[in-house]
Scaffold this motif. Structure first.
Motif, short mmCIF file in Angstrom:
data_model
loop_
_atom_site.label_atom_id
_atom_site.label_comp_id
_atom_site.label_asym_id
_atom_site.label_seq_id
_atom_site.Cartn_x
_atom_site.Cartn_y
_atom_site.Cartn_z
N MET A 46 0.84 -1.17 0.00
CA MET A 46 0.00 0.00 0.00
C MET A 46 0.89 1.24 0.00
N ILE A 47 0.46 2.24 -0.72
CA ILE A 47 1.17 3.51 -0.82
C ILE A 47 0.47 4.51 0.07
N ASN A 48 1.21 5.29 0.81
CA ASN A 48 0.65 6.33 1.68
C ASN A 48 1.06 7.70 1.15
N LEU A 49 0.07 8.59 0.98
CA LEU A 49 0.33 9.96 0.54
C LEU A 49 -0.26 10.93 1.55
N GLN A 50 0.36 12.09 1.68
CA GLN A 50 -0.08 13.11 2.64
C GLN A 50 -0.50 14.36 1.88
N GLN A 51 -1.69 14.88 2.15
CA GLN A 51 -2.15 16.11 1.55
C GLN A 51 -1.46 17.29 2.23
N ASP A 52 -1.04 18.28 1.44
CA ASP A 52 -0.41 19.46 2.03
C ASP A 52 -1.48 20.46 2.47
N ALA A 53 -1.06 21.57 3.05
CA ALA A 53 -2.00 22.57 3.58
C ALA A 53 -2.82 23.23 2.49
N ASP A 54 -2.34 23.21 1.24
CA ASP A 54 -3.06 23.82 0.14
C ASP A 54 -4.05 22.88 -0.54
N ARG A 105 -3.98 0.08 -4.15
CA ARG A 105 -4.72 0.88 -3.16
C ARG A 105 -3.76 1.90 -2.56
N ILE A 106 -4.24 3.14 -2.46
CA ILE A 106 -3.41 4.24 -1.97
C ILE A 106 -4.14 4.91 -0.82
N ALA A 107 -3.48 5.02 0.32
CA ALA A 107 -4.05 5.69 1.48
C ALA A 107 -3.64 7.16 1.42
N VAL A 108 -4.63 8.05 1.42
CA VAL A 108 -4.37 9.49 1.41
C VAL A 108 -4.78 10.04 2.76
N THR A 109 -3.85 10.68 3.45
CA THR A 109 -4.14 11.34 4.72
C THR A 109 -4.34 12.81 4.41
N PHE A 110 -5.54 13.31 4.70
CA PHE A 110 -5.90 14.69 4.39
C PHE A 110 -5.43 15.63 5.48
N ALA A 111 -5.40 16.91 5.18
CA ALA A 111 -4.90 17.92 6.11
C ALA A 111 -5.72 17.96 7.40
N ASP A 112 -7.01 17.56 7.33
CA ASP A 112 -7.84 17.58 8.53
C ASP A 112 -7.66 16.34 9.41
N GLY A 113 -6.78 15.42 8.99
CA GLY A 113 -6.48 14.24 9.79
C GLY A 113 -7.21 12.98 9.36
N THR A 114 -8.21 13.09 8.49
CA THR A 114 -8.92 11.90 8.02
C THR A 114 -8.08 11.17 6.99
N THR A 115 -8.34 9.88 6.88
CA THR A 115 -7.63 9.04 5.91
C THR A 115 -8.66 8.35 5.04
N GLU A 136 -8.91 5.57 1.57
CA GLU A 136 -8.21 4.65 0.69
C GLU A 136 -8.80 4.80 -0.71
N LEU A 137 -7.95 5.11 -1.69
CA LEU A 137 -8.37 5.32 -3.06
C LEU A 137 -7.65 4.34 -3.97
N SER A 138 -8.25 4.06 -5.12
CA SER A 138 -7.59 3.19 -6.09
C SER A 138 -6.63 4.01 -6.93
N GLY A 139 -5.67 3.34 -7.52
CA GLY A 139 -4.75 4.01 -8.41
C GLY A 139 -5.48 4.63 -9.59
N GLY A 140 -6.52 3.96 -10.08
CA GLY A 140 -7.30 4.47 -11.19
C GLY A 140 -7.96 5.80 -10.87
N ARG A 141 -8.47 5.94 -9.64
CA ARG A 141 -9.14 7.18 -9.24
C ARG A 141 -8.14 8.33 -9.16
N LEU A 142 -6.98 8.07 -8.59
CA LEU A 142 -5.96 9.12 -8.52
C LEU A 142 -5.39 9.43 -9.90
N ASN A 143 -5.31 8.43 -10.79
CA ASN A 143 -4.86 8.69 -12.15
C ASN A 143 -5.81 9.64 -12.86
N LYS A 144 -7.12 9.47 -12.63
CA LYS A 144 -8.11 10.37 -13.24
C LYS A 144 -7.94 11.78 -12.69
N ALA A 145 -7.70 11.92 -11.39
CA ALA A 145 -7.48 13.25 -10.79
C ALA A 145 -6.21 13.87 -11.39
#
Length: 88
Positions: free
Chosen positions: A1-9, A23-33, A35-44
């Motif tokens: 699993m890949i973990n990514l951190q959202q920045d303040a912006d 599967r990629i775990a994204v930790t958002f600036a507000d502290g929530t986490t 799990e997104l698929s690679g396909g969803r992040l590729n679309k973004a």
């Protein structure tokens, strides 16, 4: 699993596509986490790249068609906007 951190912006650092089914775990600036698929992040990523090219008057391949003006290739971006609730 890949973990990514959202920045303040509101962006994550992503300069390439991920495999569709990873599967990629994204930790958002507000502290929530989330799990997104690679396909969803590729679309973004693709959406952010298209918006970047449109704002900089580049064609679909990332090239400027105006004469005598040098620009960067426009083929890469490094920051992709993400938000909670964008999962599959």
């Amino acid at each position: 699993m890949i973990n990514l951190q959202q920045d303040a912006d509101g962006f994550i650092r992503m300069n390439r596509h991920f495999p569709e089914k990873v599967r990629i775990a994204v930790t958002f600036a507000d502290g929530t986490t989330e799990e997104l698929s690679g396909g969803r992040l590729n679309k973004a990523y693709d959406d952010a790249l298209a918006e970047f090219r449109a704002q900089n008057h580049l064609d679909a391949r990332g090239y400027s068609r105006s004469p005598k003006k040098k620009t960067s290739s426009g083929n890469k971006i490094e920051f992709v906007p993400v938000h909670p609730g964008m999962g599959d």
